[in-house]
Design an enzyme around this catalytic site. Structure first.
Site, PDB file in Angstrom:
ATOM      1  N   ARG A  93       0.804  -1.335   0.049  1.00 41.05           N
ATOM      2  CA  ARG A  93       0.529   0.032  -0.103  1.00 41.05           C
ATOM      3  C   ARG A  93       0.713   0.932   0.253  1.00 41.05           C
ATOM      4  O   ARG A  93       0.300   2.064   0.018  1.00 41.05           O
ATOM      5  CB  ARG A  93      -1.084  -0.033   0.994  1.00 41.05           C
TER       6      ARG A  93
ATOM      7  N   LYS B 150       0.348 -19.198   5.863  1.00 44.53           N
ATOM      8  CA  LYS B 150       0.035 -19.358   8.021  1.00 44.53           C
ATOM      9  C   LYS B 150      -0.278 -18.330   8.144  1.00 44.53           C
ATOM     10  O   LYS B 150       0.972 -17.281   7.546  1.00 44.53           O
ATOM     11  CB  LYS B 150       0.729 -21.051   7.908  1.00 44.53           C
TER      12      LYS B 150
ATOM     13  N   HIS C  26       5.907 -23.985   4.925  1.00 46.35           N
ATOM     14  CA  HIS C  26       7.452 -24.310   4.175  1.00 46.35           C
ATOM     15  C   HIS C  26       8.379 -25.766   4.643  1.00 46.35           C
ATOM     16  O   HIS C  26       8.893 -25.615   3.959  1.00 46.35           O
ATOM     17  CB  HIS C  26       7.880 -23.269   5.117  1.00 46.35           C
TER      18      HIS C  26
ATOM     19  N   LYS D 262      10.720 -28.252   2.185  1.00 47.78           N
ATOM     20  CA  LYS D 262      12.577 -28.426   2.465  1.00 47.78           C
ATOM     21  C   LYS D 262      12.934 -30.351   2.110  1.00 47.78           C
ATOM     22  O   LYS D 262      12.230 -31.048   2.207  1.00 47.78           O
ATOM     23  CB  LYS D 262      12.378 -28.445   4.417  1.00 47.78           C
TER      24      LYS D 262
ATOM     25  N   GLU E 221      14.453 -24.348  18.876  1.00 46.44           N
ATOM     26  CA  GLU E 221      15.123 -23.417  17.844  1.00 46.44           C
ATOM     27  C   GLU E 221      15.795 -22.175  18.333  1.00 46.44           C
ATOM     28  O   GLU E 221      16.071 -22.603  20.066  1.00 46.44           O
ATOM     29  CB  GLU E 221      13.952 -22.418  16.918  1.00 46.44           C
TER      30      GLU E 221
ATOM     31  N   ASP F  48       1.765 -21.826  16.552  1.00 51.63           N
ATOM     32  CA  ASP F  48       3.090 -21.755  15.244  1.00 51.63           C
ATOM     33  C   ASP F  48       3.797 -22.282  15.103  1.00 51.63           C
ATOM     34  O   ASP F  48       3.764 -22.720  13.594  1.00 51.63           O
ATOM     35  CB  ASP F  48       3.808 -21.012  16.321  1.00 51.63           C
TER      36      ASP F  48
ATOM     37  N   HIS G 197       3.433 -27.423  11.512  1.00 50.00           N
ATOM     38  CA  HIS G 197       5.189 -28.307  10.593  1.00 50.00           C
ATOM     39  C   HIS G 197       4.656 -29.312  11.289  1.00 50.00           C
ATOM     40  O   HIS G 197       5.352 -30.536  11.181  1.00 50.00           O
ATOM     41  CB  HIS G 197       6.326 -27.672  11.281  1.00 50.00           C
TER      42      HIS G 197
END
Ligand code: BG6
Length: 487
Positions: free
Chosen positions: A48, A147, A177, A181, A215, A234, A239
């Site tokens: 925008r 997502k 995603h 992989k 992570e 999440d 996943h």
């Protein structure tokens, strides 16, 4: 490499957002330069802000420099790529603002169009509605949804219903995603192109399976988004469940569109619900407190930028999951994921049963069960741990566990990133690696039950220091079953 025949227009809504600049543009740069995206295809970034064409190209160039892996940016290749790039200002909620996009697309009215919605999901419905009212949706047009598609079943249905008014299900590409992989796709190759594993892949031979996505990063400036979601929404609902499906599903009859997704759906529908009476036994939710990540002192979740002190969002979750079908009867799957953990790695560990009887002398010999470890990232590879004789003349037979490295190093070849696979599949109109609506909904039905139980029971949050292995309660979760995490 020969150029693909597919010529299309790729329209990226949210074209100056983090995902578009960090992941989509680098992926398109590689696809174009590696000959997978026809040079006549256009990549039209939409957002925008009013931005000149020159400023747009400058921005893309600087972000490619920043986000491409070291040494992969090439000035001459960028010039070729830049010829495919353009920018159009559109406020997604303003009907009249679509005029510029309509004009740009009208230059090639017969082209296939990929509409990539890399915006807030709250804009998916209105964007599709406007595309339709401007007659910009052709029978070959596709729409890609990032997502999160909702934060529970009900909100995901609202989003999916809105999009379904304008696009057929077969034209909707929902991204997870992880499915892009290489190492994740390799699970299919490992399971279904090797006769070796198939007879062993069941409850007669497998004791349990662990899936870990650990992570080291914290929130990377995303507190506002993350606090509304947490580890369950999440990571696990999408996943980790997708990984579980690929490990647990029956052989599909081919790799096409629906056959893989049909098999994954059966797994999702066979997940045993975890209700309020089992929630304390089978789940752990945790939140990181301040600690050391690598060598750096980092704040706790509640003290992160943009955070508030009362949040009860989990940054870690561990679960025992059971699948109610013949193949997996009494084989638990242990899932865990967390932010700000000690190490960054994702792996699937398949632990086989013990041998029924040991013929080896007890002294010093502890027979370890075989393990098949599929390491997804980093240092991707496949390892099979077996018992082996220690060479030498010692009395009795002495044994030790050794690891067979089953991976083939191909270091000289650049591994394509997940988004390259996925974008190319959308361009080729190949839906296998995308989530069908019924899959998303089956995953939400199962996850909602846990989320509701956590909420109604006000399940206690277990703190863990940043840079650790997560809350000790997650160790207790698996040890209750006389098993331990593979670390
Ligand atoms: C995203 C999550 O979907 O996946 C992030 O929203 C997470 O919170 C990321 O960090 C992990 O992806 P990867 O590819 O780095 O394992």
């Amino acid at each position: 490499m020969s150029e693909t025949n597919n010529i299309c227009d790729i329209i990226i809504f949210g074209g100056h957002g983090d995902l578009a600049l960090r992941k989509l543009m680098p992926a398109l740069y590689h696809l174009s330069n590696d000959g997978h995206l026809n040079r006549q295809s256009r990549i039209i970034s939409v957002s925008r802000k009013a931005v000149t064409q020159e400023d747009h190209l400058e921005l893309i160039k600087s972000k490619l420099n920043e986000f491409l892996k070291e040494g992969l940016f090439d000035e001459a290749l960028f010039d070729l790529f830049a010829a495919q790039l353009s920018y159009v200002k559109v406020d997604a909620t303003d009907h009249d603002d679509y005029a510029g996009l309509a004009e740009t697309l009208a230059l090639f009215p017969d082209r296939e169009r990929v509409n990539y919605l890399s915006t807030s999901p709250s804009l998916y419905g209105v964007t599709c509605k406007e595309l339709d009212s401007w007659k910009l949706i052709e029978p070959t047009s596709r729409v890609v949804l990032e997502k999160p598609i909702g934060r529970d079943l009900a909100s995901s249905q609202v989003i999916n219903d809105e999009v379904a008014r304008y696009f057929e299900e077969s034209a909707i590409y929902r991204i997870d995603h992880y499915l892009g992989k290489d190492t994740v796709q390799n699970i299919l190759a490992l399971r279904f192109s090797n006769a070796l594993f198939m007879p062993l892949w069941n409850s007669r031979n497998i004791d349990h399976i662990q899936i870990t996505v650990s992570e080291t990063v914290g929130l990377e400036g995303r507190w506002g988004y993350y606090d509304d979601f947490g580890a369950m929404r999440d990571m696990i609902q999408n996943h980790l469940l997708q990984l579980l499906c690929l490990v647990a599903m029956e052989p599909p009859y081919n790799l096409n569109g629906d056959s893989v997704r049909d098999e994954k759906l059966k797994v999702l529908r066979s997940l045993r619900p975890i209700g309020p009476e089992e929630i304390a036994q089978k789940t752990v939710r945790g939140q990181y407190t301040k600690g050391i990540s690598g060598t750096e002192a980092v704040p706790g979740y509640l003290e992160e930028d943009g955070g508030n002190e009362t949040s009860s969002t989990e940054t870690f979750a561990a679960l025992r999951v059971d699948i109610d079908n013949w193949r997996w009867n009494r084989v638990p799957f242990y899932l865990r994921t967390g932010k700000r953990m000690r190490e960054r790695y994702s792996e699937i560990m398949i632990q086989f049963k013990e041998v029924p009887h040991s013929i080896f002398p007890k002294g010093g010999n502890c027979l370890e069960s075989n393990k098949l470890i599929i390491r997804l990232q980093p240092d991707e590879g496949i390892t099979l741990s077996i018992m082996n004789k220690i060479p030498g003349l010692s009395e009795g037979m002495r044994l030790r566990g050794v690891d067979l490295d089953l991976s083939i190093p191909e270091k000289s070849v650049r591994t394509a990133e997940a988004y390259e696979h996925l974008l190319l599949d959308v361009i080729r109109a190949s839906p296998t690696l995308f989530m069908r609506r019924d899959e998303v909904e089956a995953a939400w039905i199962w996850a909602d039950e846990i989320l509701n139980a956590w909420q109604t029971q006000q399940t206690k949050m277990k703190p863990y220091p940043a840079g650790s292995e997560g809350p000790t309660a997650s160790i207790a979760l698996i040890e209750r079953d006389n098993r331990s995490w593979h670390d």
